[in-house]
Structure formats: structure tokens, C-alpha cells
Design an enzyme around this catalytic site. Structure first.
Site, mmCIF file in Angstrom:
data_model
loop_
_atom_site.group_PDB
_atom_site.id
_atom_site.type_symbol
_atom_site.label_atom_id
_atom_site.label_comp_id
_atom_site.label_asym_id
_atom_site.label_seq_id
_atom_site.Cartn_x
_atom_site.Cartn_y
_atom_site.Cartn_z
ATOM 1 N N LYS A 11 -41.202 3.097 22.235
ATOM 2 C CA LYS A 11 -40.851 3.273 20.963
ATOM 3 C C LYS A 11 -42.187 3.444 19.949
ATOM 4 C CE LYS A 11 -36.966 2.279 22.552
ATOM 5 N NZ LYS A 11 -35.634 1.132 21.796
ATOM 6 N N TYR A 51 -29.220 9.003 21.278
ATOM 7 C CA TYR A 51 -28.102 7.931 21.711
ATOM 8 C C TYR A 51 -26.875 7.640 21.679
ATOM 9 C CZ TYR A 51 -32.544 4.852 22.498
ATOM 10 O OH TYR A 51 -33.277 4.507 22.551
ATOM 11 N N THR A 93 -33.448 -5.713 27.666
ATOM 12 C CA THR A 93 -33.000 -5.408 26.323
ATOM 13 C C THR A 93 -33.171 -6.420 25.431
ATOM 14 O OG1 THR A 93 -31.355 -3.629 26.569
ATOM 15 C CG2 THR A 93 -31.535 -3.719 25.065
ATOM 16 N N ARG A 104 -40.966 -6.163 27.571
ATOM 17 C CA ARG A 104 -40.623 -6.287 26.472
ATOM 18 C C ARG A 104 -41.116 -7.608 26.073
ATOM 19 N NH1 ARG A 104 -35.279 -3.283 27.888
ATOM 20 N NH2 ARG A 104 -35.633 -1.388 26.334
ATOM 21 N N ASN A 114 -37.559 -3.379 20.824
ATOM 22 C CA ASN A 114 -37.889 -3.412 22.036
ATOM 23 C C ASN A 114 -39.073 -2.760 22.492
ATOM 24 O OD1 ASN A 114 -36.361 -1.382 22.569
ATOM 25 N ND2 ASN A 114 -34.966 -3.067 23.456
ATOM 26 N N HIS A 117 -38.271 2.130 25.925
ATOM 27 C CA HIS A 117 -36.360 2.730 26.799
ATOM 28 C C HIS A 117 -36.711 3.213 27.974
ATOM 29 C CE1 HIS A 117 -32.640 4.540 27.202
ATOM 30 N NE2 HIS A 117 -33.792 5.045 27.890
ATOM 31 N N GLU A 128 -31.952 12.718 31.128
ATOM 32 C CA GLU A 128 -32.740 12.276 29.435
ATOM 33 C C GLU A 128 -33.798 12.942 29.924
ATOM 34 O OE1 GLU A 128 -33.000 7.992 29.938
ATOM 35 O OE2 GLU A 128 -30.663 7.637 28.771
HETATM 36 P P1 CMP Z 1 -32.604 0.674 24.804
HETATM 37 O O1 CMP Z 1 -32.793 0.382 25.954
HETATM 38 O O2 CMP Z 1 -33.693 2.266 23.733
HETATM 39 O O3 CMP Z 1 -30.667 1.406 24.768
HETATM 40 C C1 CMP Z 1 -30.545 1.668 23.939
HETATM 41 C C2 CMP Z 1 -30.614 0.191 22.720
HETATM 42 O O4 CMP Z 1 -29.967 -0.029 21.285
HETATM 43 C C3 CMP Z 1 -31.652 -0.315 22.701
HETATM 44 O O5 CMP Z 1 -32.763 -0.312 23.710
HETATM 45 C C4 CMP Z 1 -32.019 -1.593 22.077
HETATM 46 O O6 CMP Z 1 -32.820 -1.299 21.311
HETATM 47 C C5 CMP Z 1 -31.119 -1.219 20.758
HETATM 48 N N1 CMP Z 1 -29.596 -2.355 20.465
HETATM 49 C C6 CMP Z 1 -29.989 -2.801 18.857
HETATM 50 N N2 CMP Z 1 -28.592 -4.068 19.586
HETATM 51 C C7 CMP Z 1 -28.523 -4.061 20.580
HETATM 52 C C8 CMP Z 1 -27.395 -4.330 21.247
HETATM 53 N N3 CMP Z 1 -26.471 -5.769 20.813
HETATM 54 N N4 CMP Z 1 -27.042 -4.042 22.773
HETATM 55 C C9 CMP Z 1 -27.341 -3.311 23.466
HETATM 56 N N5 CMP Z 1 -28.809 -2.850 22.794
HETATM 57 C C10 CMP Z 1 -29.289 -2.808 21.430
#
Ligand code: CMP
Length: 145
Positions: A11, A51, A93, A104, A114, A117, A128
Site C-alpha cells: 500500500k 474493494y 489487519t 503489519r 496497514n 493487502h 483479485e
Molecule cells: P485489507 O486487507 O486491504 O482489506 C480491507 C481494508 O480495509 C483492510 O485491509 C484495512 O486497511 C481497512 N479497514 C479499515 N477499517 C477496517 C475494519 N474495521 N475492519 C477491516 N478492515 C478495515
């Protein structure tokens, strides 16, 4: 164990921190080979489309704008048990809940920024990967037995 492919996205915060090389090196050390790699600045529609599954969630707007805030590195990783292995390397996450030594835990500063992905299932990985890569852009890497 089966050879799988998964999608990894480094990211915008990963580039900003100069952590791209360190993160890719962790994948390689774990036997995950980057068979497709591209640096790309995502458009709003690309980020929203990727997304789309989260579009009703309260964090969707912030997630999309973060993903457009700078270039990302799109990668198709291939290796044994690649989907789960990648998720283990990434950690939870929310970086505050990620195990020590995971990507992370070491690089991410918040659940939004974070750093990485990774696809969460083999089926999602296929979708994806196809969202970002044509099959001709992926190297047909053959793992030694
Ligand atoms: P990612 O694995 O890219 O998938 C969705 C993204 O949404 C996740 O990482 C986070 O960066 C973001 N995100 C923000 N808030 C939340 C949450 N409460 N739960 C899950 N994903 C979140």
C-alpha cells in the site's frame, strides 16, 4: 502442499516508508515468488472496484482515498500454500493486534494504513489476481520438487 497464487498489494504507506524491498525480501525468504509485479497509482474507480465487497462498510470511503493517496505495488505471489503463508507473514489487519515479527506489526501504523493487502482465500485470490493482471503478464515459474 499445493502450489498456489495470491495477490499482494504493498500500500502507499509501504512506498512512503521505503519498505518495499524489505517486504518483498520477506516473501522471497518464505518461498513466495513474485511472478507478476507492477507499480501503479490506482484511480478512484480501480480502488472502489477492488474493494467493492466493503462498499457498505463505514471505512470504505477512507480506505479508497488512502489507496489512491500514492502508488501501490501490485504483486502476484506464487508458492506452496501461498494464500495462508502470505496472511501469516502479514499479520492481523489491525497492526495493534498483529503478532510480533509480522509485516503489519513491524511497518504499519493503523488499521487504515496497514501496509499490505493479501487475498483471504484461494477463490478470492483468483479474482483479485485477474482484476489486476492479464495471464500473459504472469511468469510461468516452475518450482523445484
Ligand atoms: P485489507 O486487507 O486491504 O482489506 C480491507 C481494508 O480495509 C483492510 O485491509 C484495512 O486497511 C481497512 N479497514 C479499515 N477499517 C477496517 C475494519 N474495521 N475492519 C477491516 N478492515 C478495515
Amino acid at each position: 502442499m499445493a502450489i498456489e497464487r495470491t495477490l499482494s498489494i504493498l500500500k502507499p504507506d509501504a512506498l512512503e516508508k521505503g519498505a518495499i524491498g524489505k517486504i518483498i525480501s520477506r516473501f522471497e525468504q518464505a518461498g513466495l515468488i513474485p511472478i507478476g509485479v507492477r507499480l501503479q497509482h490506482l484511480s478512484k474507480s480501480e480502488a472502489e472496484g477492488f474493494y467493492a465487497v466493503h462498499k457498505e462498510r463505514p471505512f470504505f470511503k477512507d480506505l479508497v482515498s488512502f489507496m489512491m493517496s500514492g502508488p501501490v505495488v501490485l504483486m502476484c505471489l506464487q508458492g506452496e500454500n501461498a494464500v495462508l503463508k502470505n496472511r501469516e507473514l502479514m499479520g492481523a489487519t489491525d497492526p495493534k493486534k498483529a503478532d510480533p515479527g509480522t509485516i503489519r506489526a513491524d511497518f504499519a501504523k493503523s488499521i487504515d494504513a496497514n501496509t499490505v493487502h493479501g487475498s483471504d482465500s484461494l477463490e478470492n485470490a483468483k479474482n483479485e489476481i485477474a482484476y489486476f493482471f492479464r495471464s500473459t503478464e504472469l511468469f510461468e515459474y516452475s518450482h523445484k520438487k
